[in-house]
Design a protein around this motif. Structure first.
Motif, PDB file in Angstrom:
ATOM      1  N   THR A 383       0.817  -1.256   0.010  1.00 36.15           N
ATOM      2  CA  THR A 383       0.099   0.096   0.032  1.00 36.15           C
ATOM      3  C   THR A 383       0.818   1.392  -0.141  1.00 36.15           C
ATOM      4  O   THR A 383       0.316   2.213  -0.007  1.00 36.15           O
ATOM      5  CB  THR A 383      -0.947   0.196   1.210  1.00 36.15           C
ATOM      6  OG1 THR A 383       0.093  -0.043   2.388  1.00 36.15           O
ATOM      7  CG2 THR A 383      -1.815  -1.025   1.200  1.00 36.15           C
ATOM      8  N   LEU A 384       2.449   1.255   0.080  1.00 40.40           N
ATOM      9  CA  LEU A 384       2.981   2.191   0.284  1.00 40.40           C
ATOM     10  C   LEU A 384       3.887   2.529  -0.955  1.00 40.40           C
ATOM     11  O   LEU A 384       4.850   3.081  -0.758  1.00 40.40           O
ATOM     12  CB  LEU A 384       3.943   1.823   1.233  1.00 40.40           C
ATOM     13  CG  LEU A 384       3.218   1.851   2.710  1.00 40.40           C
ATOM     14  CD1 LEU A 384       4.135   1.383   3.652  1.00 40.40           C
ATOM     15  CD2 LEU A 384       2.784   3.285   3.152  1.00 40.40           C
ATOM     16  N   GLY A 385       3.543   2.389  -2.108  1.00 39.53           N
ATOM     17  CA  GLY A 385       4.162   2.383  -3.351  1.00 39.53           C
ATOM     18  C   GLY A 385       4.477   4.127  -3.734  1.00 39.53           C
ATOM     19  O   GLY A 385       5.496   4.622  -4.121  1.00 39.53           O
ATOM     20  N   TRP A 386       3.258   4.715  -3.513  1.00 38.67           N
ATOM     21  CA  TRP A 386       3.341   6.071  -3.598  1.00 38.67           C
ATOM     22  C   TRP A 386       4.059   6.766  -2.565  1.00 38.67           C
ATOM     23  O   TRP A 386       4.841   7.692  -3.014  1.00 38.67           O
ATOM     24  CB  TRP A 386       1.826   6.626  -3.472  1.00 38.67           C
ATOM     25  CG  TRP A 386       1.707   8.115  -3.544  1.00 38.67           C
ATOM     26  CD1 TRP A 386       0.640   8.433  -3.097  1.00 38.67           C
ATOM     27  CD2 TRP A 386       2.259   9.194  -4.244  1.00 38.67           C
ATOM     28  NE1 TRP A 386       0.224   9.964  -3.324  1.00 38.67           N
ATOM     29  CE2 TRP A 386       1.595  10.358  -4.258  1.00 38.67           C
ATOM     30  CE3 TRP A 386       3.339   9.345  -5.255  1.00 38.67           C
ATOM     31  CZ2 TRP A 386       1.821  11.796  -4.683  1.00 38.67           C
ATOM     32  CZ3 TRP A 386       3.610  10.403  -5.772  1.00 38.67           C
ATOM     33  CH2 TRP A 386       2.781  11.745  -5.441  1.00 38.67           C
ATOM     34  N   THR A 387       4.071   6.236  -1.265  1.00 40.18           N
ATOM     35  CA  THR A 387       4.942   6.914  -0.154  1.00 40.18           C
ATOM     36  C   THR A 387       6.535   6.571  -0.531  1.00 40.18           C
ATOM     37  O   THR A 387       7.265   7.470  -0.357  1.00 40.18           O
ATOM     38  CB  THR A 387       4.567   6.156   1.102  1.00 40.18           C
ATOM     39  OG1 THR A 387       3.196   6.467   1.512  1.00 40.18           O
ATOM     40  CG2 THR A 387       5.327   6.556   2.095  1.00 40.18           C
ATOM     41  N   MET A 388       6.880   5.448  -0.920  1.00 43.55           N
ATOM     42  CA  MET A 388       8.268   5.031  -0.994  1.00 43.55           C
ATOM     43  C   MET A 388       8.756   5.214  -2.538  1.00 43.55           C
ATOM     44  O   MET A 388       9.913   4.882  -2.928  1.00 43.55           O
ATOM     45  CB  MET A 388       8.363   3.490  -0.622  1.00 43.55           C
ATOM     46  CG  MET A 388       8.021   3.209   0.750  1.00 43.55           C
ATOM     47  SD  MET A 388       8.104   1.439   1.149  1.00 43.55           S
ATOM     48  CE  MET A 388       7.821   1.277   2.670  1.00 43.55           C
ATOM     49  N   ALA A 389       8.020   5.759  -3.458  1.00 39.80           N
ATOM     50  CA  ALA A 389       8.375   5.831  -4.806  1.00 39.80           C
ATOM     51  C   ALA A 389       9.548   6.533  -5.116  1.00 39.80           C
ATOM     52  O   ALA A 389      10.599   6.028  -5.851  1.00 39.80           O
ATOM     53  CB  ALA A 389       7.195   6.413  -5.724  1.00 39.80           C
ATOM     54  N   CYS A 390       9.643   7.738  -4.838  1.00 38.17           N
ATOM     55  CA  CYS A 390      10.833   8.644  -4.785  1.00 38.17           C
ATOM     56  C   CYS A 390      12.082   7.949  -4.220  1.00 38.17           C
ATOM     57  O   CYS A 390      13.361   7.980  -4.886  1.00 38.17           O
ATOM     58  CB  CYS A 390      10.923   9.993  -4.411  1.00 38.17           C
ATOM     59  SG  CYS A 390       9.570  11.063  -5.303  1.00 38.17           S
ATOM     60  N   GLY A 391      12.070   7.440  -3.000  1.00 36.48           N
ATOM     61  CA  GLY A 391      12.932   6.703  -2.171  1.00 36.48           C
ATOM     62  C   GLY A 391      13.786   5.633  -3.008  1.00 36.48           C
ATOM     63  O   GLY A 391      14.857   5.384  -3.326  1.00 36.48           O
ATOM     64  N   SER A 392      12.807   4.794  -3.219  1.00 38.88           N
ATOM     65  CA  SER A 392      13.085   3.606  -3.567  1.00 38.88           C
ATOM     66  C   SER A 392      13.492   3.870  -5.472  1.00 38.88           C
ATOM     67  O   SER A 392      14.621   3.013  -6.010  1.00 38.88           O
ATOM     68  CB  SER A 392      12.033   2.325  -3.721  1.00 38.88           C
ATOM     69  OG  SER A 392      10.881   2.974  -4.492  1.00 38.88           O
ATOM     70  N   GLY A 393      12.976   4.666  -6.007  1.00 37.08           N
ATOM     71  CA  GLY A 393      13.512   4.881  -7.290  1.00 37.08           C
ATOM     72  C   GLY A 393      14.815   5.304  -7.340  1.00 37.08           C
ATOM     73  O   GLY A 393      15.938   4.943  -8.301  1.00 37.08           O
TER      74      GLY A 393
END
Length: 418
Positions: A383-393
Motif C-alpha cells: 500500500t506504500l508505493g506512492w509513499t516510497m516511490a521517490c526513495g526506492s526509485g
C-alpha cells in the motif's frame, strides 16, 4: 548505457527519471496506453511516512478473524485453491511477532524516510503539480481502546524520528474542522505531522512527461511475454508487438505481476496481489469536507482531499489477480465518508475503482540486485508505493549505476528470501 524499465506505474516512472537524470538512455515498457493506469491510478493519495508499518504485526491474526465478521469489514479472504496464496499467508503469519515487526518496520521506515527527504528535491527540479498538500494525516480513533493502543505506536514513531501529536476530540476538530459535525463518533486521534497528500496518477503522468523531455522513451501498449536469459544474463524483454527489446541492464517494476515473469528465471519472490478499493467524489461543501488525510482506524479506510475532489480508499481483499469491481465492493468506503463527512462530497457522483497492491509477507519491498548481474528489482511496495516511490526509485537507479546508495540496502534485496 541503456536501461530497460518494465512498468510505467509510479515506481517504474520514478526509476526511469532518476536514471535519465544521471545521463542514462532509458526505455520504459508498459502494456497500458499511458503511465499510472493500474495500481497508481486511484490509490488513497497518502504519502504516509508516519504510518509506514508492515501489516504483519503482533495480534493481527486475531484481529483479522474479528474483521471477517464485521458488517463493514476491512478484510475479505476468498479460499482459493492456490498454493501461492496460502504459502504467502503462512509467511505473513510467521512475521506477526514483536521481533519480526520491529525488524520489518525499521527496513520500511528506512526507505520511507529517505523518500520523504528526496521528494522535495524532485519537485523543485521538475516543478510538477500533483495537487499536493502538507497538512499531515489524522489517525482517528472511535474508541478509548484504540487510543490507548496507539501509545505503543507512538514509542516506535519516536524511535524512528517520525513527528506526531496525540490529540483529544477538540484537537482532532482543529485539524479537521468538519469533524465538529460528528464529534460524538470519535474520542481522539494521532496526527502524523510529516505526512503529505497528493494525486499519485497526476504525479506519475507529470513526471513521465518530464522524463520524456529528458529523452526517456516510453513504449506503451507493449505486453511483455517474458524475460529472455542467455549465458546467465538477461538478453532482452520479449514483447507481443515489438519482439525482443534489448538493453545493457533491466529493472523489473511490474508490481503484483513481477513474480509471473521472474519465476521462470528462478527468482521466486513472495509478492502477492492484495486488492484494494476506492471511490472518488466531487466536493460540494468545503466546510463539511476533509482538508487533508484522515485514517479511520476502525474500518481501515483513508479519506484524502485532492483539490476539489475527495478520495476514499480501503479494504484488503485476498482474491488472486481478480480486478472485478462488484456492485457492493465500495460499500465500506462509501459508508465511512458519509459517516464522518456528511454533506462534504456528492456520493451520487462517486467513481469506483479497484487495484492490486503488490504485497510481501514482511511488508518491505524488494529492491536492487538479483542473481543476474544485469537485472534489478523495484517491486513489492504494498500500500506504500506512492509513499516510497521517490526513495526506492533513486536507490535502485544508484544501484543500477554501480553507485553506493544513500541508505543501506541491508534487508531490502531479494537475498532475504534466500
Amino acid at each position: 548505457m541503456k536501461v530497460v524499465v518494465m512498468g510505467a506505474g509510479v515506481i517504474g516512472v520514478t526509476t526511469a527519471y532518476y536514471l535519465a537524470n544521471q545521463g542514462v538512455e532509458v526505455v520504459v515498457l508498459d502494456r497500458q496506453t499511458g503511465p499510472g493506469l493500474e495500481t497508481s491510478y486511484a490509490n488513497a493519495g497518502e504519502l504516509s511516512y508516519g504510518m509506514t508499518s508492515p501489516w504483519a504485526a503482533p495480534g493481527i491474526p486475531v484481529k483479522a478473524i474479528k474483521w471477517l465478521f464485521m458488517k463493514r469489514r476491512p478484510l475479505f479472504i476468498w479460499p482459493l485453491i492456490s498454493p501461492t496464496m496460502w504459502m504467502w499467508s503462512i509467511q505473513m503469519i510467521r512475521n506477526c511477532n514483536a521481533e519480526s515487526y520491529r525488524i520489518n518496520k525499521s527496513r520500511m521506515v528506512r526507505i520511507s524516510n529517505y523518500s520523504r527527504d528526496v521528494m522535495p528535491d524532485l519537485i523543485d527540479e521538475t516543478g510538477i503539480d500533483y495537487e499536493g498538500r502538507e497538512q499531515g494525516t489524522l489517525q482517528l480513533f472511535r474508541t478509548e481502546k484504540q487510543l490507548k493502543g496507539s501509545r505503543a505506536d507512538q514509542e516506535i514513531l519516536t524511535e524512528f524520528n517520525s513527528p506526531f501529536e496525540e490529540l483529544d476530540r477538540d484537537g482532532c476538530i482543529v485539524a479537521e474542522p468538519a469533524l465538529t459535525n460528528v464529534r460524538d463518533k470519535f474520542v481522539g486521534g494521532l496526527r502524523l505531522t510529516a505526512d503529505r497528500t497528493g494525486d499519485c496518477r497526476m504525479f506519475t503522468i507529470a513526471l513521465a512527461e518530464k522524463a520524456a523531455e529528458m529523452g526517456v522513451q516510453f513504449q506503451y501498449g507493449q505486453s511483455i511475454r517474458g524475460i529472455a536469459v542467455e549465458n546467465g544474463r538477461v538478453a532482452g524483454v520479449d514483447t507481443e508487438l515489438a519482439g525482443r527489446i534489448t538493453g545493457d541492464k533491466y529493472v523489473c517494476a511490474l508490481g503484483s505481476y513481477a513474480p509471473r515473469f521472474l519465476k521462470p528465471l528462478g527468482l521466486k519472490l513472495p509478492v502477492y496481489p492484495v486488492k484494494g478499493y476506492s471511490v472518488t467524489l466531487p466536493v460540494i461543501d468545503d466546510a463539511k469536507a476533509p482538508q487533508s488525510t484522515l485514517m479511520d482506524e476502525t474500518h481501515k479506510v483513508a479519506i484524502t482531499r485532492l483539490g476539489d475532489r475527495i478520495r476514499v480508499a480501503g479494504t484488503a481483499e485476498i482474491a488472486g489477480y481478480s480486478n472485478r469491481l462488484g456492485p457492493h465492493a465500495t460499500d465500506t468506503v462509501k459508508h465511512v465518508i458519509g459517516d464522518l463527512f456528511p454533506g462534504g462530497g456528492d456520493l451520487g457522483q462517486a467513481e469506483g475503482w479497484t487495484g492490486l497492491r503488490p504485497m510481501t509477507p514482511d511488508g518491505t519491498p524488494v529492491l536492487g540486485a538479483t542473481q543476474y548481474d544485469n537485472l534489478y528489482l523495484n517491486t513489492g511496495h504494498g500500500t506504500l508505493g506512492w509513499t516510497m516511490a521517490c526513495g526506492s526509485g533513486r536507490v535502485v537507479a544508484d544501484v543500477v549505476l554501480g553507485k553506493d546508495p544513500d541508505i543501506s540496502m541491508d534487508g531490502l534485496t531479494a537475498e532475504r528470501y534466500g
